[in-house]
Design a protein around this motif. Structure first.
Motif, short mmCIF file in Angstrom:
data_model
loop_
_atom_site.label_atom_id
_atom_site.label_comp_id
_atom_site.label_asym_id
_atom_site.label_seq_id
_atom_site.Cartn_x
_atom_site.Cartn_y
_atom_site.Cartn_z
N LEU A 1 42.93 -3.54 -18.93
CA LEU A 1 41.65 -3.13 -19.52
C LEU A 1 40.60 -2.88 -18.45
CD1 LEU A 1 41.48 -5.51 -22.62
CD2 LEU A 1 42.00 -3.07 -22.60
N ALA A 2 40.59 -3.72 -17.42
CA ALA A 2 39.65 -3.50 -16.32
C ALA A 2 39.97 -2.19 -15.60
CB ALA A 2 39.71 -4.67 -15.34
N ASN A 3 41.26 -1.92 -15.41
CA ASN A 3 41.67 -0.68 -14.76
C ASN A 3 41.22 0.54 -15.54
OD1 ASN A 3 42.94 -2.34 -12.92
ND2 ASN A 3 45.00 -1.97 -13.69
N ILE A 4 41.39 0.48 -16.85
CA ILE A 4 40.98 1.59 -17.71
C ILE A 4 39.47 1.80 -17.62
CG2 ILE A 4 40.80 2.38 -20.11
CD1 ILE A 4 43.60 2.61 -18.91
N GLY A 5 38.73 0.70 -17.62
CA GLY A 5 37.28 0.81 -17.53
C GLY A 5 36.84 1.48 -16.23
N ILE A 6 37.50 1.10 -15.13
CA ILE A 6 37.13 1.67 -13.83
C ILE A 6 37.58 3.12 -13.72
CG2 ILE A 6 37.51 1.51 -11.33
CD1 ILE A 6 37.80 -1.55 -11.74
N LYS A 7 38.84 3.38 -14.09
CA LYS A 7 39.39 4.73 -13.88
C LYS A 7 38.81 5.74 -14.85
CE LYS A 7 41.34 8.10 -12.39
NZ LYS A 7 40.12 8.70 -12.86
N ASN A 8 38.83 5.42 -16.14
CA ASN A 8 38.48 6.42 -17.14
C ASN A 8 36.99 6.54 -17.42
OD1 ASN A 8 41.45 5.54 -17.82
ND2 ASN A 8 41.17 7.48 -18.87
N PHE A 9 36.23 5.51 -17.06
CA PHE A 9 34.80 5.56 -17.36
C PHE A 9 33.92 5.45 -16.11
CE2 PHE A 9 36.86 4.06 -21.26
CZ PHE A 9 36.32 4.94 -22.18
N LEU A 10 34.20 4.47 -15.24
CA LEU A 10 33.35 4.32 -14.06
C LEU A 10 33.51 5.49 -13.09
CD1 LEU A 10 31.41 2.64 -12.33
CD2 LEU A 10 33.41 1.53 -11.32
N GLN A 11 34.75 5.92 -12.84
CA GLN A 11 34.94 6.98 -11.85
C GLN A 11 34.28 8.31 -12.23
OE1 GLN A 11 39.02 8.24 -10.46
NE2 GLN A 11 38.24 7.39 -8.54
N PRO A 12 34.43 8.80 -13.47
CA PRO A 12 33.67 10.00 -13.81
C PRO A 12 32.17 9.77 -13.78
CG PRO A 12 34.85 9.17 -15.74
CD PRO A 12 35.37 8.43 -14.54
N GLY A 13 31.73 8.53 -14.08
CA GLY A 13 30.31 8.21 -13.97
C GLY A 13 29.84 8.29 -12.52
N LEU A 14 30.68 7.82 -11.59
CA LEU A 14 30.33 7.92 -10.17
C LEU A 14 30.28 9.38 -9.73
CD1 LEU A 14 32.47 5.00 -8.67
CD2 LEU A 14 29.98 5.11 -8.83
N THR B 1 52.13 0.57 -14.53
CA THR B 1 52.77 1.42 -15.54
C THR B 1 51.96 1.45 -16.83
OG1 THR B 1 54.95 0.90 -14.62
CG2 THR B 1 54.90 1.79 -16.85
N ALA B 2 51.52 0.28 -17.28
CA ALA B 2 50.72 0.21 -18.51
C ALA B 2 49.40 0.96 -18.34
CB ALA B 2 50.45 -1.25 -18.88
N THR B 3 48.79 0.84 -17.17
CA THR B 3 47.52 1.53 -16.91
C THR B 3 47.70 3.04 -16.97
OG1 THR B 3 46.70 -0.29 -15.53
CG2 THR B 3 45.65 1.86 -15.26
N ILE B 4 48.78 3.53 -16.35
CA ILE B 4 49.02 4.98 -16.32
C ILE B 4 49.18 5.53 -17.74
CG2 ILE B 4 50.72 6.74 -15.67
CD1 ILE B 4 51.14 5.08 -13.09
N LEU B 5 49.93 4.83 -18.56
CA LEU B 5 50.15 5.32 -19.93
C LEU B 5 48.84 5.33 -20.73
CD1 LEU B 5 53.56 3.72 -20.97
CD2 LEU B 5 53.06 6.11 -20.48
N LEU B 6 48.12 4.21 -20.70
CA LEU B 6 46.87 4.15 -21.46
C LEU B 6 45.82 5.09 -20.88
CD1 LEU B 6 46.53 0.32 -22.18
CD2 LEU B 6 47.19 2.14 -23.76
#
Length: 315
Positions: free
Chosen positions: A234-247, A292-297
């Motif tokens: 969940l932390a990975n998803i928050g950083i990758k999918n939301f924080l990074q485009p925000g940055l 693996t779970a992060t990539i799929l989600l």
């Protein structure tokens, strides 16, 4: 818009399924993913990055604000995840580094490229090429150095030998083909060296294997893997999918980008995690399940986010 998203998603899902199916019917074993990971990390991906750099006109690589904005977003997400993994989740250095790579390394070449090309035409590939150069020059060497430092510590070396550890790690990163091959491509571009067609065709043959092999290996990794959504994922998803485009959006404001380049970097930041990140985790024998779970989600969520951005930003 639907066709644009399908062009990015359907090939990904199809090849992952083939990898999973190969294990399901007994043609390959779960351990076979390790061999494919070596192919991707040591051969296919380095040559793909080399080819992209060598074929890019030098004037396109000289857009300092564009490249700096991409570096700000990509490395910003990576460093935030490294700190989160190390100090919030209390991972060892190697595991925290793999978590940082999973959060910071977007699938620009195989997920982002079709979407960017559909929106911006040939110019859309510029974000993919410059973004991959950022990962090749900064992110991947840093990942290699940190994992080698972690290996030295595990082997019994102490921080008192810091210079010895760091020097060995830097040498190891410098001779890794995923570092020096893209840099060689940049050098050839700026030197205006045009490689002969037979050489380009030869390199392209192995370079084309990077995307499909990574996805196929991911499907193999998924077979028999206990899929779990936990705090790390969940932390990975928050950083990758939301924080990074925000940055990336923050970078657009800081570096004064506008128009097409501004939209390109934001869309690039929202691209989900690259399958190559799971190949690194597999090669380092750590963080594979969460990667693996992060990539799929991240991929599933990335579809919705990219669709929203396409509708919001338009062309």
């Amino acid at each position: 818009m639907i066709e644009t998203i399908l062009n990015g998603l359907l090939p990904v899902a199809f090849v992952i399924f083939l990898g999973w199916l190969s294990c399901r019917i007994g043609l390959l074993q779960h351990e076979s993913a390790g061999v494919l990971a070596t192919l991707v990390i040591r051969f296919a991906l380095p040559f793909a990055l080399f080819l992209g750099a060598a074929k890019t006109p030098p004037e396109k690589l000289e857009n300092i604000d564009f490249g700096t904005c991409l570096a700000f977003g990509l490395m910003g997400g990576y460093l935030v995840a490294l700190v989160v993994g190390r100090y919030l989740f209390r991972h060892d250095l190697k595991t925290a580094t793999m978590q940082a790579l999973v959060c910071g390394f977007p699938d620009m070449a195989y997920f982002g490229a079709p979407i960017l090309a559909a929106m911006f035409g040939p110019e859309g590939f510029l974000a993919v090429l410059v973004g991959n150069l950022v990962t090749s020059i900064f992110m991947l060497p840093l990942t290699i150095v940190l994992t080698r430092v972690a290996d030295k510590k595990e082997a019994g070396h102490h921080w008192g030998e810091a210079w010895h550890i760091l020097s060995h790690a830097l040498v190891g990163a410098a001779i890794n083909p995923i570092v020096w091959l893209p840099l060689l491509g940049v050098a050839l571009s700026f030197a205006h060296v045009a490689l002969p067609d037979p050489v380009l065709a030869s390199v392209d043959t192995i370079a084309r294997a990077a995307g499909g092999t990574s996805l196929f290996a991911l499907g193999i990794m998924l077979y028999g893997e206990r899929f779990a959504i936990n705090a790390n994922v969940l932390a990975n998803i928050g950083i990758k999918n939301f924080l990074q485009p925000g940055l990336m959006a923050l970078g657009v404001a800081l570096f004064g980008l506008s128009g097409g380049p501004a939209r390109q970097v934001i869309i690039t930041g929202a691209v989900p995690t690259a399958t190559a990140a799971s190949m690194f985790a597999l090669k380092n024998n750590t963080y594979t399940a969460d990667a693996t779970a992060t990539i799929l989600l991240s991929t599933l969520l990335g579809i919705a986010i990219e669709a929203a951005l396409i509708a919001l930003l338009g062309t």
